[in-house]
Scaffold this motif. Structure first.
Motif: not given
Length: 102
Positions: A29-37
């Motif tokens: 949804i936020l178009d961020i990396s898995l680590k960032a999520a």
């Protein structure tokens, strides 16, 4: 292992699996990396509520919990909840925690 210990182990396994699903959905949804999520989720008050069996949040759907994390983040960034989620470039990830003073 007694029945109570088995029950706790099973609950923990299920919770960990759900966290994985929540993190993947946040990432999409936020178009961020898995680590960032993952960092975003674990820095949230929603994560603490999810782990607290007294709140009952663990009974809610993964998408509901994702929405709670996003709303919490929007509030922390003073982004109006009435608008859609801002583009990732507008969403710096928290360095330590979304909740100040906690």
């Amino acid at each position: 292992m007694n029945p109570a210990e088995k029950k706790k182990v099973l609950r923990d396994i299920i919770r960990w699996q759900r966290i994985g699903c929540i993190v993947v959905k946040l990432s999409e949804i936020l178009d961020i990396s898995l680590k960032a999520a993952l960092d975003l989720f674990y820095a949230s008050r929603t994560c603490r509520r999810f782990h607290d069996e007294n709140t009952g949040l663990y009974l809610f759907s993964d998408l509901y919990i994702v929405d709670e994390v996003i709303r919490e983040y929007q509030a922390a960034m003073n982004f109006p909840a009435s608008q859609s989620v801002p583009p990732p470039k507008m969403m710096p990830l928290p360095k330590q925690t979304l909740v100040s003073g906690v």
